[in-house]
Design a protein around this motif. Structure first.
Motif: not given
Length: 304
Positions: A127-129, A113-122
């Motif tokens: 802020t929304y994907a 899930p950290l990779l998901i946040l990095e790829r799609y948000l950060w």
């Protein structure tokens, strides 16, 4: 849960799914994220019967990495509408969370899930994907597919679309600023900002008022906010690389999906009306919708 700042949330209602254990989860993510599954009493009994549930010293219930969150006194009768509460209002159920990843109960997460946040948000400061729908870009195409596949009463879907079209919601075209009006709602990746939370509440209002098919109302809320709400809609092929899709334990079906005439809701048929949802379908619209002619739909896929 008050300590949960990062949440992976899911839900299952009426015993349609059991929690699927995620894979490739880093040690860091296991410490940082709360993995929470919202269940009703029917699903809780089904899960206890079919998989091993352990209890911690605080009487918390766990299936592997997932903590079960039992909900009682749910506001709706329809399972699909129940599921929209934790799915769309994640920020209300877990108000301390700063980030959340929602996945449908039939999905098995296979990416950290950290990779998901990095790829799609950060990475690009979103802020929304949410993923793009595989087949449709227009809500009117999606509505047509829902009717053909009997996902809800056809007449009530038409009523919702008539209202949206009357209020100026045009079919998707290249002139629009979004790549699609129709999301694949099985995954939602969010930072819980004020604007993201407002969008979720407005989206939920439509699900509450009309049909529980949330893909029909997502684009309408984007349209009504007139470009104020910025989000990242990623390609559907990426969505398929994040999860393994499992079948429901049984096919969902309800009587309302087979309704062909509003007269069937009268008399003894009134019991088919949802008692605690969809009130916008039974409240007279203040304008005359008789002259509304929905835009033609080109069926581009067999699956759609």
């Amino acid at each position: 849960m008050e300590k949960c700042r990062f949440v992976v949330a899911s839900g299952t209602f009426d015993g349609y799914d059991v929690p699927h254990q995620p894979s490739n989860i880093s040690i860091r993510s296991k410490k940082l994220f709360c993995f929470l599954v919202v269940v009703d009493e029917v699903s809780l009994k089904f899960i206890k019967k079919n998989v091993t549930v352990r209890k911690d010293r605080d009487e918390g219930m766990w299936v592997g990495i997932w903590q079960l969150i039992p909900l009682k006194h749910l506001p709706y009768d329809e399972p699909r509408r129940k599921g929209k509460v934790p799915k769309i209002l994640t920020h209300r159920l877990f108000p301390e969370a700063q980030y959340s990843i929602w996945i449908d109960g039939k999905m098995e997460l296979i990416v950290d899930p950290l990779l998901i946040l990095e790829r799609y948000l950060w990475h690009e400061k979103h802020t929304y994907a949410i993923a793009q729908h595989k087949h449709h870009r227009s809500i009117y195409e999606e509505a047509d597919a829902n009717k053909r596949r009997k996902r809800y009463a056809r007449l009530l879907i038409d009523l919702q679309m008539n209202i949206y079209y009357y209020e100026g919601m045009e079919p998707w075209s290249l002139k629009k600023n979004t790549i699609s009006d129709v999301p694949e709602g099985a995954i939602i990746i969010r930072e819980h900002t004020a604007l993201s939370n407002l969008f979720n509440c407005l989206w939920f209002n439509e699900v509450y008022l009309f049909t529980p098919r949330d893909q029909l109302s997502f684009g309408y809320i984007v349209y009504r906010l007139r470009g104020l709400f910025k989000f990242f809609m990623f390609q559907n092929c990426e969505y398929n690389s994040l999860f393994v899709l499992h079948l429901h334990t049984r096919e969902h079906s309800s009587k309302v999906e087979w309704i062909k005439s509003l007269s069937e809701f009268k008399g003894n048929g009134s019991s088919m009306k949802e008692s605690r949802g969809g009130f916008g379908l039974w409240t007279p619209y203040p304008k005359n919708l008789d002259s509304v002619i929905l835009p033609p739909v080109v069926r581009t896929s067999k699956a759609g």
